[in-house]
Design a protein around this motif. Sequence first.
Motif, mmCIF file in Angstrom:
data_model
loop_
_atom_site.group_PDB
_atom_site.id
_atom_site.type_symbol
_atom_site.label_atom_id
_atom_site.label_comp_id
_atom_site.label_asym_id
_atom_site.label_seq_id
_atom_site.Cartn_x
_atom_site.Cartn_y
_atom_site.Cartn_z
ATOM 1 N N PHE A 3 11.920 -4.842 -2.524
ATOM 2 C CA PHE A 3 11.025 -4.249 -1.531
ATOM 3 C C PHE A 3 9.779 -3.654 -2.179
ATOM 4 O O PHE A 3 8.655 -3.834 -1.694
ATOM 5 C CB PHE A 3 11.755 -3.158 -0.742
ATOM 6 N N VAL A 4 9.974 -2.918 -3.274
ATOM 7 C CA VAL A 4 8.848 -2.263 -3.941
ATOM 8 C C VAL A 4 7.828 -3.290 -4.402
ATOM 9 O O VAL A 4 6.613 -3.128 -4.177
ATOM 10 C CB VAL A 4 9.358 -1.407 -5.124
ATOM 11 N N CYS A 5 8.275 -4.347 -5.050
ATOM 12 C CA CYS A 5 7.350 -5.371 -5.543
ATOM 13 C C CYS A 5 6.627 -6.065 -4.394
ATOM 14 O O CYS A 5 5.406 -6.287 -4.457
ATOM 15 C CB CYS A 5 8.107 -6.401 -6.386
ATOM 16 N N ASN A 6 7.357 -6.418 -3.339
ATOM 17 C CA ASN A 6 6.728 -7.083 -2.193
ATOM 18 C C ASN A 6 5.700 -6.178 -1.522
ATOM 19 O O ASN A 6 4.639 -6.646 -1.085
ATOM 20 C CB ASN A 6 7.793 -7.500 -1.175
ATOM 21 N N ALA A 7 6.013 -4.887 -1.433
ATOM 22 C CA ALA A 7 5.075 -3.944 -0.825
ATOM 23 C C ALA A 7 3.789 -3.866 -1.632
ATOM 24 O O ALA A 7 2.680 -3.895 -1.068
ATOM 25 C CB ALA A 7 5.719 -2.562 -0.715
ATOM 26 N N VAL A 8 3.908 -3.790 -2.949
ATOM 27 C CA VAL A 8 2.715 -3.692 -3.804
ATOM 28 C C VAL A 8 1.900 -4.982 -3.730
ATOM 29 O O VAL A 8 0.659 -4.948 -3.715
ATOM 30 C CB VAL A 8 3.121 -3.378 -5.255
ATOM 31 N N ILE A 9 2.562 -6.116 -3.661
ATOM 32 C CA ILE A 9 1.844 -7.391 -3.530
ATOM 33 C C ILE A 9 1.061 -7.423 -2.229
ATOM 34 O O ILE A 9 -0.110 -7.854 -2.203
ATOM 35 C CB ILE A 9 2.833 -8.571 -3.612
ATOM 36 N N HIS A 10 1.662 -6.963 -1.136
ATOM 37 C CA HIS A 10 0.953 -6.917 0.142
ATOM 38 C C HIS A 10 -0.209 -5.931 0.084
ATOM 39 O O HIS A 10 -1.276 -6.167 0.682
ATOM 40 C CB HIS A 10 1.911 -6.539 1.268
ATOM 41 N N VAL A 11 -0.033 -4.820 -0.616
ATOM 42 C CA VAL A 11 -1.120 -3.855 -0.787
ATOM 43 C C VAL A 11 -2.293 -4.507 -1.515
ATOM 44 O O VAL A 11 -3.456 -4.381 -1.111
ATOM 45 C CB VAL A 11 -0.624 -2.614 -1.564
ATOM 46 N N CYS A 12 -1.998 -5.214 -2.577
ATOM 47 C CA CYS A 12 -3.059 -5.864 -3.359
ATOM 48 C C CYS A 12 -3.787 -6.931 -2.546
ATOM 49 O O CYS A 12 -5.003 -7.121 -2.700
ATOM 50 C CB CYS A 12 -2.468 -6.491 -4.621
ATOM 51 N N ASN A 13 -3.064 -7.623 -1.677
ATOM 52 C CA ASN A 13 -3.652 -8.724 -0.916
ATOM 53 C C ASN A 13 -4.301 -8.286 0.392
ATOM 54 O O ASN A 13 -4.950 -9.094 1.061
ATOM 55 C CB ASN A 13 -2.585 -9.775 -0.607
ATOM 56 N N SER A 14 -4.123 -7.017 0.751
ATOM 57 C CA SER A 14 -4.655 -6.548 2.030
ATOM 58 C C SER A 14 -6.180 -6.507 2.018
ATOM 59 O O SER A 14 -6.794 -5.974 1.097
ATOM 60 C CB SER A 14 -4.098 -5.144 2.342
ATOM 61 N N SER A 15 -6.769 -7.082 3.058
ATOM 62 C CA SER A 15 -8.237 -7.067 3.184
ATOM 63 C C SER A 15 -8.699 -6.114 4.283
ATOM 64 O O SER A 15 -9.893 -6.003 4.547
ATOM 65 C CB SER A 15 -8.755 -8.476 3.489
ATOM 66 N N SER A 16 -7.750 -5.417 4.906
ATOM 67 C CA SER A 16 -8.063 -4.496 5.998
ATOM 68 C C SER A 16 -7.644 -3.086 5.605
ATOM 69 O O SER A 16 -6.512 -2.855 5.168
ATOM 70 C CB SER A 16 -7.329 -4.916 7.273
ATOM 71 N N ILE A 17 -8.557 -2.121 5.774
ATOM 72 C CA ILE A 17 -8.249 -0.727 5.471
ATOM 73 C C ILE A 17 -7.151 -0.212 6.396
ATOM 74 O O ILE A 17 -6.247 0.521 5.967
ATOM 75 C CB ILE A 17 -9.508 0.143 5.600
ATOM 76 N N GLU A 18 -7.198 -0.611 7.657
ATOM 77 C CA GLU A 18 -6.173 -0.179 8.607
ATOM 78 C C GLU A 18 -4.797 -0.703 8.182
ATOM 79 O O GLU A 18 -3.807 0.037 8.197
ATOM 80 C CB GLU A 18 -6.498 -0.675 10.018
ATOM 81 N N ARG A 19 -4.749 -1.978 7.801
ATOM 82 C CA ARG A 19 -3.485 -2.569 7.363
ATOM 83 C C ARG A 19 -2.988 -1.893 6.089
ATOM 84 O O ARG A 19 -1.782 -1.629 5.945
ATOM 85 C CB ARG A 19 -3.687 -4.064 7.118
ATOM 86 N N LEU A 20 -3.891 -1.614 5.175
ATOM 87 C CA LEU A 20 -3.530 -0.935 3.931
ATOM 88 C C LEU A 20 -2.916 0.431 4.210
ATOM 89 O O LEU A 20 -1.892 0.799 3.610
ATOM 90 C CB LEU A 20 -4.772 -0.785 3.050
ATOM 91 N N ASN A 21 -3.512 1.180 5.116
ATOM 92 C CA ASN A 21 -2.968 2.485 5.479
ATOM 93 C C ASN A 21 -1.607 2.359 6.143
ATOM 94 O O ASN A 21 -0.700 3.161 5.889
ATOM 95 C CB ASN A 21 -3.946 3.225 6.388
ATOM 96 N N GLU A 22 -1.450 1.356 7.004
ATOM 97 C CA GLU A 22 -0.169 1.158 7.686
ATOM 98 C C GLU A 22 0.948 0.838 6.691
ATOM 99 O O GLU A 22 2.059 1.371 6.795
ATOM 100 C CB GLU A 22 -0.293 0.025 8.714
ATOM 101 N N ILE A 23 0.669 -0.040 5.720
ATOM 102 C CA ILE A 23 1.674 -0.378 4.707
ATOM 103 C C ILE A 23 2.032 0.859 3.886
ATOM 104 O O ILE A 23 3.217 1.122 3.614
ATOM 105 C CB ILE A 23 1.153 -1.497 3.786
ATOM 106 N N SER A 24 1.028 1.626 3.503
ATOM 107 C CA SER A 24 1.250 2.815 2.685
ATOM 108 C C SER A 24 2.108 3.837 3.422
ATOM 109 O O SER A 24 3.035 4.425 2.848
ATOM 110 C CB SER A 24 -0.093 3.440 2.288
ATOM 111 N N ILE A 25 1.814 4.047 4.693
ATOM 112 C CA ILE A 25 2.584 5.017 5.496
ATOM 113 C C ILE A 25 4.009 4.535 5.702
ATOM 114 O O ILE A 25 4.971 5.320 5.632
ATOM 115 C CB ILE A 25 1.870 5.274 6.836
ATOM 116 N N LEU A 26 4.189 3.230 5.938
ATOM 117 C CA LEU A 26 5.532 2.672 6.086
ATOM 118 C C LEU A 26 6.350 2.899 4.817
ATOM 119 O O LEU A 26 7.527 3.305 4.876
ATOM 120 C CB LEU A 26 5.445 1.183 6.402
ATOM 121 N N CYS A 27 5.739 2.643 3.670
ATOM 122 C CA CYS A 27 6.440 2.847 2.399
ATOM 123 C C CYS A 27 6.796 4.318 2.201
ATOM 124 O O CYS A 27 7.886 4.645 1.702
ATOM 125 C CB CYS A 27 5.562 2.368 1.240
ATOM 126 N N ALA A 28 5.900 5.211 2.607
ATOM 127 C CA ALA A 28 6.173 6.643 2.489
ATOM 128 C C ALA A 28 7.331 7.067 3.385
ATOM 129 O O ALA A 28 8.188 7.867 2.989
ATOM 130 C CB ALA A 28 4.918 7.443 2.826
#
Length: 222
Positions: A1-26
């Motif tokens: 999960f951790v690796c997949n989350a970081v990969i999605h973070v790196c590939n995210s082109s949307s600030i909103e999506r980046l924030n959503e992934i970060s909050i979900l992980c938190a």
Amino acid sequence: FVCNAVIHVCNSSSIERLNEISILCAELTARYNALSSDWLGVLQSLCCSSNHSCGFIDLLTQCEVSDMSIHNNLAVFTTILVARHCFSLQDLVIHVILPSLLAVKTASGDQDAEPGARLTCQILLRLFKTSDMNTFSWYGSYGKSNLCNIKSSCDKHLLIAAHDSISVGPVLAVLKAMLVLSDLCSDENRSKGGSKKDMSEKDIISSLLKSIGDDDDVDMML
């Protein structure tokens, strides 16, 4: 999960999506505390990518640390995790930031340590400049809000509170490491004999350190 989350973070082109992934992980980390050490481990492997004993080799093959386009996403992600107490700011400094900065000093010119140090500087910049931004962006500070990249005002306030939890010792150690790194950058630029092209390619760490290490930020951290 951790690796997949970081990969999605790196590939995210949307600030909103980046924030959503970060909050979900938190939120998941709040339920499964064991993830805290995993986040620190994966950040250490990215920021200390020249140290191949940190693990997460599969992640490093998919997230190229030398690709500076992913640095801001990783910095925003890290900042939100710190703000939401997935791990302490002090643990991040001790286990990730200091080893990364010191790796450049001890690498004896090895360029493998440089990408990780660049990422570390971006994380420091995001951690300690975000609270400098106007958190009340709804009053019209549109430009500053964009620079921050953290959408939730509560995350900004939580990050400010996290600054109060770190002791002076690790902060002073980071400042000393940044000064040493800044001197190394200056010496290297002078040795280039005034080549503008080389200086522009190598000067990002020095410029970030100057941004992080100004008087206002030092006062805030201490």
